[in-house]
Design a protein around this motif. Sequence first.
Motif, PDB file in Angstrom:
ATOM      1  N   UNK A  95       0.810  -1.231   0.000  1.00 13.28           N
ATOM      2  CA  UNK A  95       0.000   0.000   0.000  1.00 13.28           C
ATOM      3  C   UNK A  95       0.834   1.268   0.000  1.00 13.28           C
ATOM      4  N   UNK A  96       2.091   1.165   0.421  1.00 16.30           N
ATOM      5  CA  UNK A  96       2.963   2.340   0.486  1.00 16.30           C
ATOM      6  C   UNK A  96       3.930   2.331  -0.692  1.00 16.30           C
ATOM      7  N   UNK A  97       4.195   3.507  -1.233  1.00 10.75           N
ATOM      8  CA  UNK A  97       5.095   3.617  -2.379  1.00 10.75           C
ATOM      9  C   UNK A  97       6.138   4.695  -2.123  1.00 10.75           C
ATOM     10  N   UNK A  98       6.567   4.804  -0.881  1.00 14.15           N
ATOM     11  CA  UNK A  98       7.571   5.785  -0.506  1.00 14.15           C
ATOM     12  C   UNK A  98       8.195   5.352   0.807  1.00 14.15           C
ATOM     13  N   UNK A  99       9.417   5.831   1.040  1.00 12.00           N
ATOM     14  CA  UNK A  99      10.096   5.498   2.283  1.00 12.00           C
ATOM     15  C   UNK A  99      11.215   6.500   2.519  1.00 12.00           C
ATOM     16  N   UNK A 100      11.511   6.770   3.775  1.00  8.08           N
ATOM     17  CA  UNK A 100      12.678   7.569   4.141  1.00  8.08           C
ATOM     18  C   UNK A 100      13.813   6.621   4.519  1.00  8.08           C
ATOM     19  N   UNK A 101      14.896   6.680   3.770  1.00  5.18           N
ATOM     20  CA  UNK A 101      16.090   5.903   4.095  1.00  5.18           C
ATOM     21  C   UNK A 101      16.945   6.762   5.018  1.00  5.18           C
ATOM     22  N   UNK A 102      17.172   6.290   6.229  1.00  2.97           N
ATOM     23  CA  UNK A 102      17.827   7.105   7.261  1.00  2.97           C
ATOM     24  C   UNK A 102      19.212   6.560   7.614  1.00  2.97           C
ATOM     25  N   UNK A 103      19.848   7.215   8.569  1.00  4.47           N
ATOM     26  CA  UNK A 103      21.170   6.846   9.077  1.00  4.47           C
ATOM     27  C   UNK A 103      22.223   6.891   7.976  1.00  4.47           C
ATOM     28  N   UNK A 104      22.117   7.873   7.107  1.00  4.38           N
ATOM     29  CA  UNK A 104      23.099   8.052   6.043  1.00  4.38           C
ATOM     30  C   UNK A 104      24.171   9.046   6.478  1.00  4.38           C
TER      31      UNK A 104
END
Length: 338
Positions: A95-104
């Motif tokens: 259902x989701x088509x986005x994400x925040x990739x963190x800890x970069x």
Amino acid sequence: MRDIPVPAVPSRFPSLASVLRRRGPLCAVLVLATSCGWGVGEDADGSGAPPGAPVGVTAEAGSATSVHVMWNAVEGAGTYEVYRGRTLVKEVPAPHRMVDVTRLRPATAYAFTVRARDDDGRLGPRSREVRATTEAAVADDSAPTRPADAHGRAAGSRAVQLTWSAATDDRGVASYDVYQGGTKVHSVGGGQTAAVVTGLRPGTRYSFTVRARDAADNVSPASATVRLATPGSDDGRATAPTGLRAASHRADGAYYIDLTWIPPRTDGVVTEYQVQLDGRPATSLVYGGDAPRDRAEYSFYAGQEAGVTHRVRVRARLSDGTWGGLSQERTVTTGTGG
């Protein structure tokens, strides 16, 4: 039809013509997929082709340590896998088509791809690679100002366009996050003051807010709420759970209502439901990665008195953040089993 590689046949093997003359089993030899009875878009076991590669993939730095990745829906996807380089970093329900990739790392360039996996576990090809560079690290404890003058308009029956005035920050705005209700649904770079939100339903009312984010991940207060309605009509039938059944049982001196239903066939897997009891919301349930796809069930407390009749209905939260249509209403009486 999938291309099926055909290895070169050594001369010691019989020719295809001789095999045909002997009417041997074609599938044991090779040749055309249709000779083995495979349909268009099917694997050899007839179970269908894996999902295609996601398109419309974008990556935008959200701060010094995060990148926001988005993509379009893929038919048949149950989950999405997000890769940084060749490393799997996130798995996202369909259902989701986005994400925040963190800890970069700050001020670092990254490459991202997305793959779709279906409910049978088959993994589709990678999307095209997209790149983003995180913001430089800064020592900053001050959040940006609230975005002002937020407004919008419907852009067809399934999208809206939002605009706002730029927020200010002592170090600069890195990105803007768009929320539908309490759910983050979009993100754009700090130099943009407009966004188009897609994947909405016709004839539906929405509420949006915008927040500004700086490189240190300080987030502003929300903008004024923008309320919009998409044109068209949607009676909710296509998004309503079906086959609802209700019964009751007694345990530990109390009565419980037991529900089963078939999840709606919507864009992706439904992970949240609301149960309405006697016309009012009674409880919600949220699934993780094991959300049911073919049959859902739930049991909840209904009191200690026998002979009480209740009306129950169920609805699903859809991928655009709105509630879908309500199921048919069922009645159940405590102490009777149904």
